[in-house]
Structures are given as structure tokens and as C-alpha cells.
Scaffold this motif. Structure first.
Motif, PDB file in Angstrom:
ATOM      1  N   GLU A  89       0.835  -1.209   0.000  1.00  0.00           N
ATOM      2  CA  GLU A  89       0.000   0.000   0.000  1.00  0.00           C
ATOM      3  C   GLU A  89       0.867   1.256   0.000  1.00  0.00           C
ATOM      4  N   GLU A  90       1.920   1.260   0.787  1.00  0.00           N
ATOM      5  CA  GLU A  90       2.835   2.400   0.806  1.00  0.00           C
ATOM      6  C   GLU A  90       3.480   2.595  -0.563  1.00  0.00           C
ATOM      7  N   ALA A  91       3.900   1.484  -1.192  1.00  0.00           N
ATOM      8  CA  ALA A  91       4.538   1.570  -2.507  1.00  0.00           C
ATOM      9  C   ALA A  91       3.554   2.044  -3.576  1.00  0.00           C
ATOM     10  N   LEU A  92       2.305   1.604  -3.495  1.00  0.00           N
ATOM     11  CA  LEU A  92       1.294   2.081  -4.438  1.00  0.00           C
ATOM     12  C   LEU A  92       1.107   3.593  -4.311  1.00  0.00           C
ATOM     13  N   PRO A 221      16.667  -2.061  11.030  1.00  0.00           N
ATOM     14  CA  PRO A 221      15.906  -1.577  12.188  1.00  0.00           C
ATOM     15  C   PRO A 221      15.344  -0.170  12.005  1.00  0.00           C
ATOM     16  N   ARG A 222      15.800   0.548  10.994  1.00  0.00           N
ATOM     17  CA  ARG A 222      15.241   1.878  10.719  1.00  0.00           C
ATOM     18  C   ARG A 222      13.892   1.789  10.019  1.00  0.00           C
ATOM     19  N   GLY A 223      13.617   0.633   9.380  1.00  0.00           N
ATOM     20  CA  GLY A 223      12.352   0.467   8.686  1.00  0.00           C
ATOM     21  C   GLY A 223      12.492  -0.454   7.488  1.00  0.00           C
ATOM     22  N   ILE A 224      11.389  -0.636   6.770  1.00  0.00           N
ATOM     23  CA  ILE A 224      11.339  -1.502   5.592  1.00  0.00           C
ATOM     24  C   ILE A 224      10.662  -0.725   4.471  1.00  0.00           C
ATOM     25  N   SER A 225      11.205  -0.825   3.263  1.00  0.00           N
ATOM     26  CA  SER A 225      10.583  -0.133   2.136  1.00  0.00           C
ATOM     27  C   SER A 225      10.817  -0.905   0.847  1.00  0.00           C
ATOM     28  N   VAL A 226       9.831  -0.838  -0.047  1.00  0.00           N
ATOM     29  CA  VAL A 226       9.949  -1.430  -1.381  1.00  0.00           C
ATOM     30  C   VAL A 226      10.851  -0.533  -2.220  1.00  0.00           C
TER      31      VAL A 226
END
Length: 236
Positions: A89-92, A221-226
């Protein structure tokens, strides 16, 4: 996607009963954490490996900690399967998924179709096009640079493929989207050695017009992203 709770680093002592993990925190305290992954977790449950937990105390929860990241060969891996949908959803919203990067796409989550529930229904405001998308989280890798799915038998996964094929037979656009929650893979392959029936069903789905896509993530640990599209090998 940033983690929404404080994180604690530790060492995995054991995973057991599928949903539980004993961890020794950096402070020396030993805690039991919820393991939010029902899969085989190939390479991600090695005793003595580094892990990251989130601290979520609540009277509504039996356990104060949830296992968020595992370490496989020095690579952080996001093990929480439900994050895959949030990442998509974030990537969309950011236009980061090439297939749906064109302006005008909107979406609904958790859409009921016949006897199944699919993760997304996307619709384009100008063309009227629609596409149902089912999302799968991928964590396993046993070959350098290659992610694997599945890493255990998945009857539920086969049912989702069958639902997509049924929709495609009605002339509806459908897609399967694999989200690789680790940054050390540049492609993904189906793994018949773990579930030959799933591999055969996926090949059949592709023959019937189901679109297959995969994306890779940066994980820390800072986060995850596509961050990238990945090719997929579906040869069985």
C-alpha cells in the motif's frame, strides 16, 4: 515503513510451537516473543542469531514483545508476514510499483471474492480498468541472491491462485505480487522442493493469464521499504 513501537535487539534462543520465540535481550533479560510468521522461516530461525523485537505491552496481549527482524547471514529479514500488505500500500501511494505507477489508480484492501478474500482491488479512475492483487511475503533464501517461495507447504496459497484463475476466466485482470522482505536478493524463484503442488498451480495460473510480479525491499531496524522490481523464475 517505520516501526511503530520501540525496538529491542537480542539473540534468538529458540523458536517453538510455531508462534513463540525465546530471546535474550542485550540487557541479559530473557523474554518470550510472539512470532508472527506461520511459514518455515528457512534460514531465519537459527539459534544464536541476532533478532530485533518490538516492545508492545498491553493488557490485551499475552506477550509484550513481537519478533520483527531476523538475521540470515548478516542480512536483516522482515519476518512479519502482514507487513507485506502495508508495504504494498505504501509503494502504491508512492508510485513505486511499476505496473501501477500511472496516475489514477485507487484501491481497496481485503476484498471478498466468492469463497476467498484477496488483498487488493485496484481501479483506474480514467480507464475504468480493475485488477485484483494477492500479496505474498517472502523471507527465504538458500542460494546467494535468490529468494524462494514457498518455504513450506501452503494450501492457502494454492487456494488464492485458484481464486485468481477463476476471476481471470471471467475476463478480470488479476495479479500475484511477491514481496521479498530482505535486501540481498536480485531475483526470486518458485520452490517446488518445498511445495511441488504450489509450483505446478503457479505455472498453470501463469498459463491462464495471471500476472506475476515481485518486488524487493530494503530492510533494517530503521524500517522496511519497497525499492526495486525483481524478476521471477517459475520453472518447475
Amino acid at each position: 515503513m517505520k516501526f511503530d513501537a520501540p525496538l529491542k535487539h537480542g539473540t534468538l534462543l529458540r523458536r517453538y510451537k510455531r508462534f513463540l520465540a525465546d530471546v535474550e535481550l542485550e540487557s541479559g533479560e530473557r523474554v518470550t516473543a510472539h512470532c508472527p510468521n506461520t511459514g518455515g522461516m528457512l534460514g531465519c530461525q537459527k539459534e544464536g542469531s541476532a533478532v530485533v523485537l518490538s516492545h508492545r505491552p498491553s493488557p490485551k496481549r499475552k506477550l509484550d514483545y513481537r519478533w520483527e527482524l531476523a538475521s540470515d547471514g548478516g542480512q536483516w529479514v522482515g519476518i512479519y508476514s502482514a507487513y507485506a500488505n502495508a508495504l504494498v500500500e505504501e509503494a502504491l501511494a508512492q508510485g513505486a510499483i511499476e505496473r501501477f505507477a500511472e496516475a489514477g489508480w485507487s484501491w481497496r484492501r481485503e476484498v471478498s471474492v466468492a469463497d476467498s478474500r484477496l488483498d487488493f482491488l485496484l481501479a483506474h479512475s480514467e480507464s475504468g480498468r480493475q485488477c485484483y492483487v494477492e500479496v505474498k511475503s517472502v523471507t527465504a533464501s538458500k542460494e546467494p541472491g535468490v529468494a524462494l517461495f514457498p518455504d513450506a507447504v501452503t494450501q492457502r496459497g494454492r487456494r488464492h491462485l485458484e481464486a485468481l484463475m477463476a476471476l481471470k476466466a471471467e475476463g478480470v485482470d488479476v495479479a500475484m505480487l511477491f514481496v521479498v522482505q530482505r535486501g540481498d536478493c536480485d531475483r526470486i524463484r518458485v520452490a517446488p522442493e518445498f511445495d511441488p503442488d504450489y509450483a505446478k498451480t503457479l505455472a498453470e495460473a501463469i498459463d491462464r493469464g495471471v500476472e506475476v510480479m515481485a518486488v524487493g525491499c530494503d530492510v533494517s531496524p530503521r524500517g522496511i521499504s519497497v525499492v526495486r522490481s525483481l524478476p521471477m523464475d517459475v520453472a518447475t
